[in-house]
Design an enzyme around this catalytic site. Structure first.
Site, PDB file in Angstrom:
ATOM      1  N   THR A 204      40.758  26.983  51.345  1.00  0.00           N
ATOM      2  CA  THR A 204      39.768  26.098  51.957  1.00  0.00           C
ATOM      3  C   THR A 204      38.696  25.722  50.940  1.00  0.00           C
ATOM      4  O   THR A 204      38.295  24.563  50.841  1.00  0.00           O
ATOM      5  CB  THR A 204      39.105  26.802  53.157  1.00  0.00           C
ATOM      6  OG1 THR A 204      40.126  27.371  53.963  1.00  0.00           O
ATOM      7  CG2 THR A 204      38.290  25.835  53.970  1.00  0.00           C
ATOM      8  N   GLU A 420      60.402  44.489  36.996  1.00  0.00           N
ATOM      9  CA  GLU A 420      60.221  43.074  36.638  1.00  0.00           C
ATOM     10  C   GLU A 420      60.487  42.854  35.148  1.00  0.00           C
ATOM     11  O   GLU A 420      61.074  41.844  34.763  1.00  0.00           O
ATOM     12  CB  GLU A 420      58.810  42.597  37.002  1.00  0.00           C
ATOM     13  CG  GLU A 420      58.506  42.600  38.505  1.00  0.00           C
ATOM     14  CD  GLU A 420      59.502  41.806  39.333  1.00  0.00           C
ATOM     15  OE1 GLU A 420      60.104  40.845  38.803  1.00  0.00           O
ATOM     16  OE2 GLU A 420      59.708  42.148  40.508  1.00  0.00           O
TER      17      GLU A 420
HETATM   18  P1  ADP Z   1      41.561  30.755  52.520  1.00  0.00           P
HETATM   19  O1  ADP Z   1      41.299  29.365  52.980  1.00  0.00           O
HETATM   20  O2  ADP Z   1      42.549  30.822  51.379  1.00  0.00           O
HETATM   21  O3  ADP Z   1      41.913  31.732  53.588  1.00  0.00           O
HETATM   22  P2  ADP Z   1      38.764  30.676  51.940  1.00  0.00           P
HETATM   23  O4  ADP Z   1      38.715  29.486  51.066  1.00  0.00           O
HETATM   24  O5  ADP Z   1      38.382  30.475  53.348  1.00  0.00           O
HETATM   25  O6  ADP Z   1      40.205  31.329  51.880  1.00  0.00           O
HETATM   26  O7  ADP Z   1      37.893  31.835  51.284  1.00  0.00           O
HETATM   27  C1  ADP Z   1      36.918  32.526  51.999  1.00  0.00           C
HETATM   28  C2  ADP Z   1      35.751  32.866  51.128  1.00  0.00           C
HETATM   29  O8  ADP Z   1      36.122  33.792  50.103  1.00  0.00           O
HETATM   30  C3  ADP Z   1      35.169  31.676  50.388  1.00  0.00           C
HETATM   31  O9  ADP Z   1      34.229  31.034  51.152  1.00  0.00           O
HETATM   32  C4  ADP Z   1      34.588  32.309  49.142  1.00  0.00           C
HETATM   33  O10 ADP Z   1      33.300  32.826  49.385  1.00  0.00           O
HETATM   34  C5  ADP Z   1      35.492  33.471  48.874  1.00  0.00           C
HETATM   35  N1  ADP Z   1      36.538  33.110  47.908  1.00  0.00           N
HETATM   36  C6  ADP Z   1      37.869  33.064  48.144  1.00  0.00           C
HETATM   37  N2  ADP Z   1      38.548  32.722  47.037  1.00  0.00           N
HETATM   38  C7  ADP Z   1      37.644  32.517  46.069  1.00  0.00           C
HETATM   39  C8  ADP Z   1      37.736  32.126  44.689  1.00  0.00           C
HETATM   40  N3  ADP Z   1      38.925  31.878  44.118  1.00  0.00           N
HETATM   41  N4  ADP Z   1      36.594  32.009  43.997  1.00  0.00           N
HETATM   42  C9  ADP Z   1      35.406  32.272  44.578  1.00  0.00           C
HETATM   43  N5  ADP Z   1      35.246  32.639  45.852  1.00  0.00           N
HETATM   44  C10 ADP Z   1      36.354  32.769  46.616  1.00  0.00           C
HETATM   45 ZN    ZN Z   2      64.097  42.309  41.218  1.00  0.00          ZN
END
Ligand code: ADP
Ligand code: ZN
Length: 599
Positions: A204, A420
């Protein structure tokens, strides 16, 4: 979720109550009391009547301000009994006239005015509810909020540890910034981008960052929101969402939990007209219908791509897939740094150590971890968050995590690493196998504890026998490595064995690649089982042939297993060195392994 003012029956009841009070108030102030004639005479004699109007058979009048019935001017009405009333009125000095003033207007006001007030209040509520897109007047409208750039202050810098996904999205940003320029050059944008990865990895966030970077509106909707209500509404919502988006183009539509909406359509359901299906069909219609030049980019996220309806993944729909995987150690360190910006920490905080302590955690877990540590520091009356707080926070978050996605213990991790590497080293040693791009021991999805990514350099339509044998050897390399290093084998190879056996069987039964069995075709056409009548598909062969096929398949497998073992024995030292590296970094590039092997 923000608080919403739901439409409620209470509003109606309160409204009716207000009308009644107002009506009563107005009515009593204009009220006309009907009194007996005798009472009128009595009032007259007590000198309490101010004025009257008289017709042939009615008298209407007003009492004086200090009249008994009420403190206010009270109107009264009575039936005229005595025809000679004027003398009496004269005697008590009451003014009188010969016609009755119409009270219709007053009656009308006493009803209409409260009605108007009530109606006004009603309209106000309706307007407010419509503004919030809820309530029964707006059921068909989608609940998408329009985030304009000012609200959505998220850039690529806020998303860490997913560099490959970001690289793939740069192009999308260029397109959204200037869709015209892009299409004039003949460029074609993918219509749908599917972000695939475990929950909390930042899918997201990435989609929002794309919107933020390209300064376009962002429509955010969850797949489960489409299917929650009455029949037909989901489809209406999809239609409405796309209509709104077209007006705001260029923009991004983001559908979270696409799997809730896009599960493969079943054959089973009788009637088959279930709500989800209609909604999905509408989504497919919209996907096919919109003009790619318009600049509407559809993004969706799922952690279960395998259950999606294949129709969604066809070219022209969600045809670009981007993996948003669990972060490796470096990635976790970068994510931690992003979130540490928000709190005050001690100066020499060892972020690398923190990253090493948090295997298996995703971005959301790390964000949570930083928050927990900050809360702990507050509770301990500290000015800055230090290592002890982080250590305790890790324990807390881990305890929650263990239930969610088993963290692998160190021995298992070692097993996965050697397994792996076994695949990878065999693949690198044999000519004609697909180049090894990456080896990872970050647990992924439901089944895989690690993976070796081999990317074909080109599309292949023909495979030679030696290539198939090399492929089998590569698949068996995982188990061979376990046996060499640990002197024991694990269950982790069952998928490899299944695939190796399948290839070997095809070689013997379909491709005529076994000299003992010969150039004979023994496989069944892979038709749908429902279409077979029992006669046409079955290929007949004798028991003796069946035994021969089995022994040939077994022969191929054991030969290739021996080959894989030999290769790995030769490279045992490389395997051990690489395993240390892999255990530390959780992910190594194919090129790195190649250089360890001496080019
Ligand atoms: P998904 O949609 O993959 O379930 P989200 O985008 O809703 O995950 O992530 C939830 C929260 O976790 C974000 O609002 C952020 O604060 C944190 N987060 C997740 N991934 C990252 C990332 N790669 N870098 C920084 N913060 C992250
Ligand atoms: Zn294997």
């Amino acid at each position: 979720m923000e608080k919403q003012h739901k439409f409620s029956i209470w509003y109606v009841l309160i409204g009716i109550w207000i009308v009644l009070i107002l009506q009563n108030f107005i009515h009593s102030s204009f009220a006309i009391k009907t009194i007996p004639y005798s009472r009128f005479l009595q009032l007259l004699k007590e000198n309490k009547v101010a004025e009257v109007a008289i017709t042939a058979n009615q008298i209407q009048g007003k009492l004086k301000a200090d009249g008994t019935e009420n403190s206010r001017d009270v109107m009264f009405n009575t039936v005229r009994v005595d025809p000679e009333i004027s003398n009496l009125l004269d005697q008590y000095k009451v003014t009188f006239k010969g016609e009755i003033e119409s009270t219709f207007l007053k009656e009308l006001i006493s009803w209409v005015f409260p009605m108007l007030v009530f109606f006004g209040i009603w309209m106000l509520f309706m307007k407010r509810m419509a503004g919030q897109q809820t309530g029964f007047m707006t059921l068909g409208k989608n609940k998408a909020k329009v985030y304009m750039e000012s609200d959505l202050n998220i850039s690529f810098q806020d998303v860490a540890g997913v560099d490959e996904a970001k690289q793939e999205l740069v192009e999308v940003i260029d397109f959204l910034k200037e869709p015209k320029k892009f299409t004039e050059l003949g460029g074609k944008m993918p219509r749908g981008i599917l972000l695939v990865g475990p929950p909390g990895t930042g899918k997201t966030l990435l989609a929002k960052a794309v919107a933020g970077e390209s300064h376009v509106p962002f429509f955010n909707l969850s797949g489960s929101e489409f299917v929650e209500m009455f029949v037909g509404l989901g489809a209406a919502r999809v239609r409405d969402l796309f209509a709104q988006a077209k007006l705001k183009a260029p923009c991004i539509i983001f559908i979270d939990e696409l799997d809730a909406l896009g599960k493969a359509r079943g054959i089973g359901a009788v009637g088959g007209h279930d709500e989800r299906e209609q909604t999905l069909n509408q989504l497919l219609v919209e996907l096919d219908g919109f003009d790619p030049q318009l600049g509407v980019i559809l993004m969706a996220a799922t952690n279960r791509p395998e259950i999606l309806d294949p129709a969604l993944l066809r070219p022209g729909r969600f045809d670009r897939h981007i993996l948003v995987d669990r972060p490796d150690k470096n990635g976790r360190e970068d994510i931690l740094k992003v979130h540490l910006k928000g709190i005050t920490t001690v100066k020499n905080l060892d972020t690398e150590k923190l990253a090493a302590m948090t295997p298996g955690m995703v971005g959301a877990d790390l964000a949570n971890l930083v928050n927990e540590a900050a809360l702990l520091a507050v509770r301990r009356n500290k000015k800055k968050v230090g290592m002890p707080e982080f250590e305790e926070a890790i324990e807390r978050v881990m305890a929650g995590l263990e239930k969610k996605n088993r963290l692998i213990n160190p021995l298992e991790k070692q097993t996965v690493a050697y397994h792996e590497l076994g695949h990878a080293i065999v693949a690198l040693s044999l000519p004609g196998t697909d180049p090894v791009q990456k080896i990872s021991i970050i647990p992924r999805g439901i089944a895989a504890l690690g993976y070796t990514m081999q990317v074909p350099t080109e599309d292949r339509f023909l495979m030679r026998k030696t290539e198939l044998l090399n492929k089998i050897a590569t698949l068996l390399g995982g188990r061979a490595a376990e046996e060499i290093i640990f002197g024991d084998i694990s269950t982790g190879a069952h998928n490899d064995l299944a695939r190796a056996t399948e290839i070997a069987q095809s070689m013997v039964k379909e491709y005529g690649m076994s000299s003992k069995v010969g150039q004979v075709y023994f496989a069944q056409e892979k038709k749908s089982r429902f279409l077979l009548t029992g006669l046409e598909g079955a290929v007949e062969y004798s028991d003796a042939t069946a035994q021969l096929i089995d022994s040939e398949v077994r022969e191929i497998i054991s030969e290739q297993y021996a080959r894989a073992q030999k290769i790995l024995q030769q490279h045992k030292d490389v395997m051990e060195k690489a395993a240390l590296l892999l255990l530390e970094k959780e992910k190594i590039e194919g090129a790195e392994l190649k250089s360890l092997m001496g080019g």
